[in-house]
Design a protein around this motif. Sequence first.
Motif, short mmCIF file in Angstrom:
data_model
loop_
_atom_site.label_atom_id
_atom_site.label_comp_id
_atom_site.label_asym_id
_atom_site.label_seq_id
_atom_site.Cartn_x
_atom_site.Cartn_y
_atom_site.Cartn_z
N PHE A 1 0.83 -1.21 0.00
CA PHE A 1 0.00 0.00 0.00
C PHE A 1 0.87 1.25 0.00
O PHE A 1 0.60 2.21 -0.74
CB PHE A 1 -0.92 -0.01 1.22
N GLY A 2 1.91 1.26 0.82
CA GLY A 2 2.79 2.42 0.88
C GLY A 2 3.45 2.71 -0.46
O GLY A 2 3.52 3.86 -0.89
N MET A 3 3.93 1.67 -1.15
CA MET A 3 4.62 1.89 -2.42
C MET A 3 3.65 2.32 -3.51
O MET A 3 3.95 3.23 -4.29
CB MET A 3 5.35 0.62 -2.84
N PHE A 4 2.49 1.69 -3.61
CA PHE A 4 1.50 2.11 -4.61
C PHE A 4 1.09 3.56 -4.39
O PHE A 4 0.96 4.34 -5.35
CB PHE A 4 0.26 1.21 -4.55
N THR A 5 0.88 3.94 -3.14
CA THR A 5 0.49 5.32 -2.84
C THR A 5 1.59 6.29 -3.22
O THR A 5 1.33 7.35 -3.81
CB THR A 5 0.17 5.45 -1.34
N LEU A 6 2.82 5.94 -2.92
CA LEU A 6 3.95 6.82 -3.25
C LEU A 6 4.03 7.05 -4.75
O LEU A 6 4.35 8.17 -5.20
CB LEU A 6 5.24 6.19 -2.73
N VAL A 7 3.74 6.03 -5.54
CA VAL A 7 3.89 6.15 -6.99
C VAL A 7 2.81 7.03 -7.60
O VAL A 7 3.08 7.84 -8.49
CB VAL A 7 3.89 4.75 -7.64
N VAL A 8 1.56 6.90 -7.15
CA VAL A 8 0.46 7.56 -7.84
C VAL A 8 0.09 8.92 -7.27
O VAL A 8 -0.68 9.66 -7.89
CB VAL A 8 -0.81 6.67 -7.86
N THR A 9 0.63 9.30 -6.10
CA THR A 9 0.22 10.55 -5.50
C THR A 9 0.69 11.75 -6.33
O THR A 9 1.63 11.65 -7.11
CB THR A 9 0.76 10.68 -4.06
N ASP A 10 0.03 12.89 -6.11
CA ASP A 10 0.37 14.09 -6.88
C ASP A 10 1.06 15.16 -6.06
O ASP A 10 1.23 16.27 -6.52
CB ASP A 10 -0.91 14.68 -7.50
N ASN A 11 1.45 14.84 -4.81
CA ASN A 11 2.09 15.87 -4.00
C ASN A 11 3.11 15.26 -3.05
O ASN A 11 3.07 14.06 -2.73
CB ASN A 11 1.04 16.69 -3.23
N LEU A 12 4.02 16.10 -2.60
CA LEU A 12 5.15 15.65 -1.81
C LEU A 12 4.76 15.24 -0.40
O LEU A 12 5.39 14.37 0.19
CB LEU A 12 6.21 16.76 -1.76
N LEU A 13 3.71 15.82 0.16
CA LEU A 13 3.31 15.48 1.52
C LEU A 13 2.82 14.05 1.61
O LEU A 13 3.23 13.29 2.50
CB LEU A 13 2.25 16.44 2.03
N VAL A 14 1.93 13.64 0.70
CA VAL A 14 1.43 12.27 0.71
C VAL A 14 2.57 11.31 0.37
O VAL A 14 2.65 10.20 0.91
CB VAL A 14 0.25 12.11 -0.25
N LEU A 15 3.45 11.72 -0.54
CA LEU A 15 4.63 10.90 -0.83
C LEU A 15 5.43 10.66 0.44
O LEU A 15 5.87 9.53 0.71
CB LEU A 15 5.50 11.58 -1.89
N TYR A 16 5.60 11.70 1.24
CA TYR A 16 6.36 11.55 2.48
C TYR A 16 5.64 10.63 3.47
O TYR A 16 6.28 9.84 4.16
CB TYR A 16 6.58 12.93 3.12
N MET A 17 4.33 10.71 3.51
CA MET A 17 3.57 9.82 4.39
C MET A 17 3.72 8.37 3.96
O MET A 17 3.95 7.48 4.79
CB MET A 17 2.10 10.23 4.40
N ALA A 18 3.60 8.11 2.65
CA ALA A 18 3.81 6.75 2.15
C ALA A 18 5.25 6.30 2.38
O ALA A 18 5.52 5.14 2.69
CB ALA A 18 3.47 6.70 0.66
N TRP A 19 6.16 7.22 2.23
CA TRP A 19 7.59 6.99 2.48
C TRP A 19 7.81 6.49 3.91
O TRP A 19 8.55 5.53 4.14
CB TRP A 19 8.29 8.33 2.26
#
Length: 727
Positions: A161-179
Motif C-alpha cells: 500500500f505504501g509503495m502504490f500510494t507513493l507512486v500515484v500521488t500528486d504531491n510531496l506530503l502524501v509521498l512523504y507519508m507513504a515513504w
Amino acid sequence: MQTISLLWLSPLPPALAFVLIALFTSHKRGLSHWVALTATSLSWLMSMVVFFQTMGMTNLAQFPLSSSIGWLPLGENWLRIGIHADPLTIVTLFFVAWTILMIFIYSVGYHNYGQPQGDHDVPGLPPHGTSVRDGQGRLHTVLSVEPMYSRFFAFIALFAFGMFTLVVTDNLLVLYMAWEIMGLCSYLLIGFWYAKPAARNAGIKAFMTTRVGDMFMLLGLAALYALTGTLNYQEILNNEIVLGTLAQTLSPVLGLSWAGLIGLLLFAGTVGKSAQFPLHVWLPDAMEGPTPVSAMIHAAAMVSAGVYLAARFFPLLSAGWTPGGALTPPMFWMAVIGSFTALFASTIAVTQNHIKPVLAYSTISQLGFMIAALGIGAYTPAVFHLLTHAFTKALLFLGSGSVIHGMEHGVLHTGQKTDVQDMFNMGGLRQKMPLTFWLFLAGGLSLSSFPLITAGFWSKDEILSDAFNGGYILVFLALATTALLTAFYIMRQITLTFLGSPRSAAASHAGESRWLMTLPLLVLSFFVITAGWSGIPDHFPVLGGLIPNWFGKFVGEMAANHGAGATHHSLTPLFVSLAVSFGGLLLGWLVYRNIKAGEADPLQKHLGVFHGLLSNKYYVDEFYQLAFVRPAWWLAEKFTSLWVDRFVLDGIIDGVGKLALSLGRIFSRRIDLPVITGMGDKLSDGVQDLGAGMRPLQSGRVQQYMILTIVLTLAVGIVFFYLFILA
C-alpha cells in the motif's frame, strides 16, 4: 475518466487486506494469504489496465493525468491530495505491480504453507522443521510452516500500500507519508524474527539510519512549502516560473540557491532510503529478514522509492542547468555520491561469502549507477535502469531464497548443521535445482550486463554511453570499473553456488523448490530478458531502429522537458561495456571453477591485506560504532540517565516532594489543628451546649406547649401590629 478512477483505487486493496488480516483472519493462514493475494492481484490488474491505456499517449509528460480533492482546510484554501500520472508514474507502476504480485505468490511457498507446524517452533524465530511419517511409517524431517504466517502477509500488504500510494500521488506530503509507512514496514519486516538479536538489531538499525535522511527530507519539504505555498508536482515541477525563481533566489545557507538547498535536502532522503554512502550501512543488515522481505526492499519498494524521488524531483534538482554546462549542486553531489557508492559497494560484494549479502551490496552499487546517471543528466537511462534492475534483483533475491530453501531441505535430510547461506557450503546445485539454476543465471547475466539478450545490458550501456559522451570521464571510469566488478562477483556467486561438485552434505541432498516459488521466478525471468528490448536506442549499431524504442520515446518526454541527455554518441562506451561484461564473467569463472570443500577464498591470497579490509566492509560499521553509537550510549546511560535524570530531574522532583511534605506539616500544626479543627470542635461543643440548655423545655406536657405557643403567637402579633399597622 476510467483511468483516473483506477489510479485512485489501485493503492486501496492492499490497505484493506492489511486491516482484514489484522482484525479478522489472523488465525487462519490460508484465508490470510488469499486476502493478501486477492488484494495485490486487484492492484496489479488496475495497474496493468492503466499501463496499456496510457502507454500510447503522447505529451503525457506535459499534460499528465491528474485529479485531486480537498483534504485539509488551510484558512481560505485547502491542502489537496490526488493522483498524478506521467511517464515516470506509468513505468514505475508497471514494475512495482509485477514484482509485488510475484513476491506475494512466492511468499506462500517460502513460508511453507500446507506443511505442519513444528513442535519446537515459536513466534519470533524461523521455523526449524518438524518430523512426519510417510505412508510406510518411516520418520522424516520436513520444513515447517512459519508460526507468524498471517502476520507476515499483513505487514507486506501494508508495505505494498505504501509503495502504490507513493507512486500515484500528486504531491510531496502524501509521498512523504507513504515513504514513512514503508519505513515502518521495513522495521517490522527486517526484524520479523524478533527473537533473534541480529534481526531485532537490524530492524532498529534500518529504522534509525533512514530516519537521518528523512529528517533532512522533511526540512526540504517544509522549505518548499514555505516558499511556494504548495507541494503539488504540477504546480512546482511543471512551472518554469516557480523553478526559475527558486534557482535564482539565494538561500541563507552557503550561498546556495533555494533550488539547490531544497534539492540537497530532498536528495538526503534518497541517500537514506536508497542506501547511498554514508547511509548505506542498514541495507546489508536487512538480510536478516525473510527473503521475500529482501526482494520487497531491494526491488519492489523501499530503495526504489529513493531513486523515484530523485527522478520525480529532477526538474528541481537540475533547475538552472543546461546540457554541457556546469552541474547544479544537487546534480554534482548526486554524481559524486552515486559514482563513489557504486564502486565502493561493488568492491565489498566481491568478498562476501553469504549469498544474500552479495546481492545486498550489489543493490547498493546499482542504485549508485542510477543516482550517478541522474547527477549527469542521463534521466531516461537512469529510469530505464530502475526498471530493469527491479526485475533483475527481484529474480535474484527470490532465486537466492529458493537456493536457501533447497539447502535447508538438505540440512533436514542429513541432520548435519550447516550454514545454508554460505556459498562455500554449496556447489553442484545445478543438478539438484536445475530450474532455479537457469532462472538465477538469467538474473545474474542481466546484472552483469551480458550483451544483447539481457535487459541489464541495455540500461547500463546507456548510462555508460551518456557519461562518456557527456564528458563526465571520472563518472564513466568509476561506473565501468563497477560494471567489471559486478560481472566478476555475480559469476563468483553462480560458480560457487551452482557449478562444480557439492561441498557439503546439505548441498548433496538439496532439492528443487515448490512451484509456488519457481513460478514467480519464471515470470520475472521473462522481463529480465525482454524488458530491455523496449529501450534499444536508435543510434545502436545494427539493432537500432529495428525494434521501436518505446521506452526512450515515452519516458524521453520527461527528459526532453528537463533538457537531459547526451547530445552526441560514440562506440567507445559500447566496446568498454562489452569488455567489462565478458571480462568480469570470465575472470569470475576462472578464479572459482575448481574450489573444493574446505578451501579458502582464492581472493584472500590475491588481495592480501586488502581482503580483510573489503570483507570487513572497510570497517565503516565499526567506525560508526566508535564515533556515533558508543557516544550516544554513553550520553544516554552516563550523562542523561545518571546525571540529568537521576541527579537533576530526580533531585528536583525529590526536593519538590520534601518541600510539599514540610509545608504539609506546617499547615497541619499551625492551621489545620488550631484553626480549622479547633473551630470545628468549638462549633460542635456550642451546638451540644445549646441542645443541653434547650432540653428542659422538652417536658412532654401538652399544656405547657399550648401556653408557650399562645405566648409566642401574641408576641409575634404585637410586633407585627406595631411595625406594619401603627407605623
